[in-house]
Design an enzyme around this catalytic site. Structure first.
Site, PDB file in Angstrom:
ATOM      1  N   TYR A   1       0.823  -1.215   0.000  1.00 38.42           N
ATOM      2  CA  TYR A   1       0.000   0.000   0.000  1.00 38.42           C
ATOM      3  C   TYR A   1       0.856   1.263   0.000  1.00 38.42           C
ATOM      4  O   TYR A   1       0.328   2.370  -0.031  1.00 38.42           O
ATOM      5  CB  TYR A   1      -0.927   0.013   1.217  1.00 38.42           C
ATOM      6  CG  TYR A   1      -0.215  -0.138   2.552  1.00 38.42           C
ATOM      7  CD1 TYR A   1       0.201   0.981   3.269  1.00 38.42           C
ATOM      8  CD2 TYR A   1       0.054  -1.387   3.083  1.00 38.42           C
ATOM      9  CE1 TYR A   1       0.860   0.850   4.487  1.00 38.42           C
ATOM     10  CE2 TYR A   1       0.705  -1.529   4.298  1.00 38.42           C
ATOM     11  CZ  TYR A   1       1.108  -0.422   4.990  1.00 38.42           C
ATOM     12  OH  TYR A   1       1.770  -0.561   6.200  1.00 38.42           O
TER      13      TYR A   1
ATOM     14  N   GLU B   1      11.270  -3.610   4.933  1.00 35.59           N
ATOM     15  CA  GLU B   1      10.204  -3.093   5.789  1.00 35.59           C
ATOM     16  C   GLU B   1      10.581  -3.209   7.271  1.00 35.59           C
ATOM     17  O   GLU B   1       9.736  -3.481   8.112  1.00 35.59           O
ATOM     18  CB  GLU B   1       8.902  -3.856   5.510  1.00 35.59           C
ATOM     19  CG  GLU B   1       8.527  -3.981   4.047  1.00 35.59           C
ATOM     20  CD  GLU B   1       8.218  -2.640   3.405  1.00 35.59           C
ATOM     21  OE1 GLU B   1       7.687  -1.755   4.096  1.00 35.59           O
ATOM     22  OE2 GLU B   1       8.517  -2.466   2.215  1.00 35.59           O
TER      23      GLU B   1
END
Length: 223
Positions: A8, A87
């Site tokens: 996203y 991440e």
């Protein structure tokens, strides 16, 4: 063997790993917010960038891209190792249902992995929390790191959401405010405008006010 990952943020335009299938769609009861610090890609420990995480909001939807990795444990391991390095500021992996356009009542996929962060400044050192729009815009306009400028991350996300046909009002509003801070006109040419910035105390990040160069053509980088 197969797994799916939902992107996203920068994963929408720059997944960076080998995948077998990409599907545009959305997840429910989450919205995209710029509440997470990035200190190793688009920012530094002294001047953290603001990047996307998800906030639980009942009834909200978040559009993005789901990526499928097939081919056995080794391919899955390589993809996940890459994603966990990239991440690293996210402290949780959440499993979600994924929906495709035109099919809002029945999930197209279940058990899709998404990187999220705990919204607590005590237990999660990377969580910045919400801030006034103009404060976030000044932080994004000035932060930069080894992989590029924080502003490019935002502008590339804005472009990517437009490309998939699902623009995000928050992204548009924040990008507009960042352009005001930078003094960028409608055609993308920086004007002569000095950034004064807010005090480090107000931003709570001790970020210096940087002299900005004219905005170059954005290059997709990890973030």
């Amino acid at each position: 063997m197969v797994f799916w990952i939902f992107g996203y943020g920068s994963l929408v335009w720059n997944p960076g790993f080998e995948y077998d299938e990409k599907v545009i769609g959305f997840i429910k009861d989450h919205r995209r917010v710029f509440d997470l610090a990035c200190i190793d890609h688009r920012g530094t420990p002294e001047s953290p960038a603001r990047t996307c995480t998800l906030e639980n909001v009942e009834g909200a939807i978040c559009w993005g891209a789901a990526y499928c990795v097939r081919g056995g444990p080794e391919r899955e391991r390589l993809a996940m190792e890459y994603l966990e390095r990239r991440e690293c500021e996210y402290d949780k992996k959440t499993l979600v249902d994924f929906y495709k356009e035109g099919e809002p009542s029945q999930p197209a996929l279940t058990g899709v992995i998404v990187f999220t962060s705990t919204p607590d400044k005590v237990s999660n050192k990377y969580y910045l929390g919400p801030a006034p729009l103009v404060e976030m815009a000044r932080q994004i306009a000035t932060a930069h790191g080894p992989c590029g400028n924080n502003r490019d991350y935002l502008f590339l996300l804005e472009k990517a959401m437009f490309a998939i046909g699902h623009e995000d009002d928050m992204v548009i509003e924040l990008a507009k405010e960042v352009r005001k801070v930078l003094g960028i006109t409608g055609n993308g040419i920086p004007t002569e405008k000095k950034i004064t910035g807010t005090s480090p105390k107000a931003l709570k990040s001790h970020m210096p006010v940087l002299q900005l160069r004219p905005l170059q053509e954005a290059v997709a980088m990890d973030s």
